[in-house]
Design an enzyme around this catalytic site. Structure first.
Site, short mmCIF file in Angstrom:
data_model
loop_
_atom_site.label_atom_id
_atom_site.label_comp_id
_atom_site.label_asym_id
_atom_site.label_seq_id
_atom_site.Cartn_x
_atom_site.Cartn_y
_atom_site.Cartn_z
N ASP A 263 93.49 6.05 60.61
CA ASP A 263 94.63 6.90 60.29
C ASP A 263 94.20 7.94 59.27
OD1 ASP A 263 97.80 6.97 60.64
OD2 ASP A 263 97.34 7.44 58.54
N GLU A 306 98.61 11.11 63.89
CA GLU A 306 97.29 11.17 63.27
C GLU A 306 96.55 9.84 63.36
OE1 GLU A 306 100.15 10.02 59.91
OE2 GLU A 306 100.18 11.10 61.83
#
Length: 401
Positions: A263, A306
């Protein structure tokens, strides 16, 4: 069936194929090589018509037109094959010189020093070589995976080989005939056979070109269905499918299958302060860096936003941790160099797990996701691992991206 009738059939058939390929190309102009295949059959149509009206043309004109068109048709086929496979085209200068040389030699052995055998040799020499090169160009990628390429390559190769061996066929036929009349009759039969072979080749090559067009369209549709359009890695659905297959394979072979979830830290802040375009550039920049750390057999996917995931077949726990740490350090060391502002620094939080017996793709990803949130909880820009299933951390909702 006599030769003029066969020539009419061949010319009409080649013209029909040209029209069909033109129609397909009109609606699918992004298919590589299709326009060149259409031009190949168009040139072949001109060659067929030139044979039909040969008696009405001056001998030199007839030889020039027939030799040039048959050579151009084969050359366009070769260029189409190279375009379809993504290869650079040959320099057209060499093609012009080669075709002009063949035309000049054909004229020489027709007018200056008449020799029917040499005319046959040069009539099929350039075309035969081009078709054989086209066959070699397309016969790649694996028969089971791309059978259409091998079908086209087989037809083109056999046709090219026939063109090269055709002079020997006529020579043997004439030499084996008991008399002049019998020899003339055998030559007429062989001429019919040559036209029949050309008709079959036209049909099969056209069929192969259409199958290749379908193969390309199918591949593009599969690409759109499986690949994330922004980052060009697998989307979530495709990644989960591949992960399920990899887990099954790893369990059968009792090999390790590490899975990591990555992430991007503070990505929401980048979007808010630098704009969504900069955010998109950051995602592409991260993928570029990540791919530099991976092997060919490693698989990467975008789970959403993301968040990304990677599985590494046969890497082992230690190998996966080394890759994760190398990726984390590389991302930190190489910020995105924006064109309109200062560089955008970037860090990632990485969670790593090793697939266990009975794991599904979802359970393995969930455990890696928990490890990733643990990395965020412990300060971000770090790698954490969970070797066994653990309870979900409460930080899922509390930790901001």
């Amino acid at each position: 069936m006599h030769t003029p009738t066969l020539l009419i059939i061949a010319a009409l058939l080649t013209g029909l194929v040209t029209a069909v390929l033109y129609a397909v190309w009109s609606f699918n102009r992004n298919i590589p090589g299709l326009r060149l295949w259409m031009l190949s059959f168009l040139t072949g149509s001109v060659f067929g018509v030139s044979l039909l009206v040969r008696e009405r043309l001056h001998e030199v004109v007839a030889v020039v037109v027939s030799q040039a068109t048959v050579s151009l048709a084969a050359y366009f086929c070769l260029m189409a094959s190279r375009a379809y496979m993504g290869r650079r085209p040959f320099s057209h200068v060499y093609a012009v010189v080669a075709i002009a040389t063949l035309v000049a030699l054909s004229v020489f052995f027709t007018v200056v020093h008449p020799h029917q055998g040499m005319r046959f040799v040069f009539a099929g020499l350039g075309a035969g070589i081009c078709y054989l090169l086209a066959a070699a160009t397309l016969a790649q990628g694996g028969l089971r995976r791309v059978p259409a390429r091998y079908l086209f390559a087989l037809v083109a190769g056999l046709h090219g080989l026939f063109l090269l061996l055709r002079p020997a066929l006529f020579q043997l036929g004439v030499a084996g005939a008991p008399g002049e009349a019998a020899g003339a009759g055998l030559v007429a039969q062989l001429s019919q056979f040559v036209v029949l072979e050309a008709i079959v080749a036209v049909v099969l090559l056209a069929f192969g070109a259409l199958i290749l067009a379908n193969e390309y369209i199918t591949t593009e549709l599969r690409h759109l269905a499986e690949v994330d359009p922004l980052t060009s890695v697998f989307n979530r659905r495709a990644f989960l499918t591949l992960l399920d297959k990899a887990i099954s394979s790893a369990q059968r072979t009792q090999s390790a299958l590490p899975v990591m979830v990555i992430d991007l830290d503070h990505f929401k802040k980048i979007n808010d302060t630098r704009g969504h375009r900069a955010g998109d550039d950051v995602l592409r920049h991260f993928v570029m860096l990540a791919l530099r750390c991976l092997r060919k057999e490693d698989v990467m996917g975008r789970l959403g936003g993301e968040e990304f995931a990677i599985f590494l077949p046969n890497a082992g726990d230690g190998g996966a941790l080394a890759v994760a740490e190398r990726l984390r350090a590389l991302v930190q060391a190489q910020p995105l160099l924006a064109t309109d502002a200062c560089p955008i620094p970037l860090t990632v939080s990485v969670g790593v797990t090793l697939c266990a017996d009975g794991d599904s793709a979802d359970s393995a990803l969930q455990r890696a996701d928990e490890a990733m949130y643990l990395a965020k909880e412990r300060g971000r820009n770090r790698v954490e691992t969970l070797a066994k299933p653990a309870a979900a951390h409460a930080v899922h909702a509390a930790t901001e991206s």
